[in-house]
Write an enzyme that holds these catalytic residues in place. Sequence first.
Site, PDB file in Angstrom:
ATOM      1  N   GLY A 197       0.761  -1.235  -0.095  1.00 48.07           N
ATOM      2  CA  GLY A 197       0.140   0.012  -0.053  1.00 48.07           C
ATOM      3  C   GLY A 197       0.992   1.361  -0.021  1.00 48.07           C
TER       4      GLY A 197
ATOM      5  N   ASN B 253      -8.547   3.642   8.250  1.00 49.47           N
ATOM      6  CA  ASN B 253      -8.019   2.347   8.708  1.00 49.47           C
ATOM      7  C   ASN B 253      -8.071   2.655  10.319  1.00 49.47           C
ATOM      8  OD1 ASN B 253      -6.113   4.580   8.074  1.00 49.47           O
ATOM      9  ND2 ASN B 253      -4.598   3.916   9.218  1.00 49.47           N
TER      10      ASN B 253
ATOM     11  N   GLN C 288      -8.031  -0.578   3.206  1.00 50.28           N
ATOM     12  CA  GLN C 288      -8.552  -1.101   4.059  1.00 50.28           C
ATOM     13  C   GLN C 288     -10.067  -1.773   3.434  1.00 50.28           C
ATOM     14  OE1 GLN C 288      -7.904  -2.096   7.139  1.00 50.28           O
ATOM     15  NE2 GLN C 288      -5.828  -0.952   7.581  1.00 50.28           N
TER      16      GLN C 288
ATOM     17  N   GLY D 178      -2.361  -6.550   0.002  1.00 47.60           N
ATOM     18  CA  GLY D 178      -2.326  -7.695   0.055  1.00 47.60           C
ATOM     19  C   GLY D 178      -2.596  -8.205   1.438  1.00 47.60           C
ATOM     20  N   HIS D 179      -1.712  -7.783   2.301  1.00 47.58           N
ATOM     21  CA  HIS D 179      -1.684  -8.426   3.867  1.00 47.58           C
ATOM     22  C   HIS D 179      -2.976  -7.967   4.420  1.00 47.58           C
ATOM     23  CE1 HIS D 179       0.219  -5.172   6.320  1.00 47.58           C
ATOM     24  NE2 HIS D 179       0.366  -4.744   4.996  1.00 47.58           N
TER      25      HIS D 179
ATOM     26  N   THR E  56      12.278  -7.311 -10.165  1.00 49.54           N
ATOM     27  CA  THR E  56      11.800  -8.788 -10.495  1.00 49.54           C
ATOM     28  C   THR E  56      10.588  -8.987  -9.848  1.00 49.54           C
ATOM     29  OG1 THR E  56      13.906  -9.339 -10.929  1.00 49.54           O
ATOM     30  CG2 THR E  56      12.488 -10.931 -10.392  1.00 49.54           C
TER      31      THR E  56
ATOM     32  N   CYS F 129       0.350   0.784  11.674  1.00 45.09           N
ATOM     33  CA  CYS F 129       1.454   1.328  10.645  1.00 45.09           C
ATOM     34  C   CYS F 129       2.345   2.424  11.174  1.00 45.09           C
ATOM     35  CB  CYS F 129       0.921   1.541   9.528  1.00 45.09           C
ATOM     36  SG  CYS F 129      -0.130   0.267   8.443  1.00 45.09           S
TER      37      CYS F 129
HETATM   38  N1  PLP Z   1      -3.161   3.031   3.462  1.00 49.82           N
HETATM   39  C1  PLP Z   1      -4.045   2.487   4.419  1.00 49.82           C
HETATM   40  C2  PLP Z   1      -5.347   3.028   4.654  1.00 49.82           C
HETATM   41  C3  PLP Z   1      -3.274   1.694   5.315  1.00 49.82           C
HETATM   42  O1  PLP Z   1      -4.177   1.094   6.684  1.00 49.82           O
HETATM   43  C4  PLP Z   1      -2.120   1.040   5.212  1.00 49.82           C
HETATM   44  C5  PLP Z   1      -1.696   0.110   6.322  1.00 49.82           C
HETATM   45  O2  PLP Z   1      -2.133   0.012   7.448  1.00 49.82           O
HETATM   46  C6  PLP Z   1      -1.489   1.489   4.358  1.00 49.82           C
HETATM   47  C7  PLP Z   1      -1.968   2.313   3.408  1.00 49.82           C
HETATM   48  C8  PLP Z   1       0.022   1.112   3.840  1.00 49.82           C
HETATM   49  O3  PLP Z   1      -0.021  -0.205   3.345  1.00 49.82           O
HETATM   50  P1  PLP Z   1       1.186  -1.266   3.485  1.00 49.82           P
HETATM   51  O4  PLP Z   1       1.321  -1.959   5.021  1.00 49.82           O
HETATM   52  O5  PLP Z   1       1.115  -2.258   2.552  1.00 49.82           O
HETATM   53  O6  PLP Z   1       2.698  -0.406   3.195  1.00 49.82           O
END
Ligand code: PLP
Length: 381
Positions: A72, A150, A178, A199-200, A236, A322
């Site tokens: 993300g 989020n 999200q 993805g996660h 890659t 995050c």
């Molecule tokens: N955007 C939102 C709304 C998120 O909740 C997050 C991660 O929690 C991200 C971006 C960042 O994603 P990533 O962890 O794949 O870098």
Amino acid sequence: MDKIIYLDNAATSPMNNETLYGVIAYMSENYGNASTSYSLGRRAKKTLERSRNTIADSLKCNPEGVYFTSGGTESDNMLIKGLAKTHKGKHIITSCIEHPAVLNTCKELEKDGYSVTYLPVNGVGRIDTEQLEKAITEDTCLITIMTANNEIGTVEPIEEIVRIGHKHNIVVHSDMVQAIGHIPLNINDLELDSFSCSGHKFGSPKGVGIAYIKPGIDCDPLIFGGGQENGLRSGTENVPNIAGMAIALSYATRNIKGYKSKMESLRQRFLNNLGSRPYMINGSKGYRLPGLLSISFPNVDGENLKLYLDTKGICVSNGSACHSGSIEPSHVLKAIGTPDKYINGTIRISFGNNSLQDIDYVADCIKEYLRKVNKNEISRE
Ligand code: PLP
């Protein structure tokens, strides 16, 4: 290991067996580089393209617009910078409750001479679309507003945001990290120009995501190199994780109705069990992610509560994982006006593959914690 009750799926989510075995197979047998022309490489390339098609089918978007990234954060950086650079004007509109992946990208662009409007939100975290339209100037090159928040789970009026943007010929991006895999989405119907995905957040491995750009819309790359992904994202390709993401997304979107009703029943069970204790729920009642609950208790330290729950084998978050480590009160809770006596006592519960018994145990542990705080057996700070 003792049993863990995992309630932090908005931070990251576990893989189901179908995804895990898919990833293992691609790591162990199908390990070729998708840019090589011998059969092992061609097989990897086929997997890549099959995954792209599965993802496009799942989200109802054009496979040609799907670019694989590391997640993300990278997708938000690439799309916001890349779209701003290729579109006329130096003004960007976003919201004040975006994830740091968006906010800090905008801050970087401000250093390059862009001006950014950070739209406020109402008490449940939704932007006002009239304010959005008023904020548009001759110089606006991009609107970037998240689909779902989020921290509090509020879903923004994304159809209306796209409609307003297009009425003024402005390209619209949305951070859908999200939302994807959690609420039904049809990108073609939405006519959204660009979105980011990680993805996660829906059961795929970490470190893989999608930057989507509607074909025909110009965007500059962020990463330069060997020209993979049509020159837009060199490096890659991480074929096993991409294949895993496609499996996980297909599973999540096929099961989205069942997921919603399961999440609603876990949430209701939790709130019923909490009983009449004082608390407030942050975010919108009607426009929200089904599995995310942001709840604040008055005069309680959310960090302490989180650590107490950890001693009971329960994982929750007290903000956005995050950017945890920072003890600043959440910019999202501040923006929606959560009162001071509640703001620090906030935890985020994001449900997943939990049983009703798990949820009863969590509610009991929280009630026990609140009792101890009231009796001064645990400090409020
Ligand atoms: N955007 C939102 C709304 C998120 O909740 C997050 C991660 O929690 C991200 C971006 C960042 O994603 P990533 O962890 O794949 O870098």
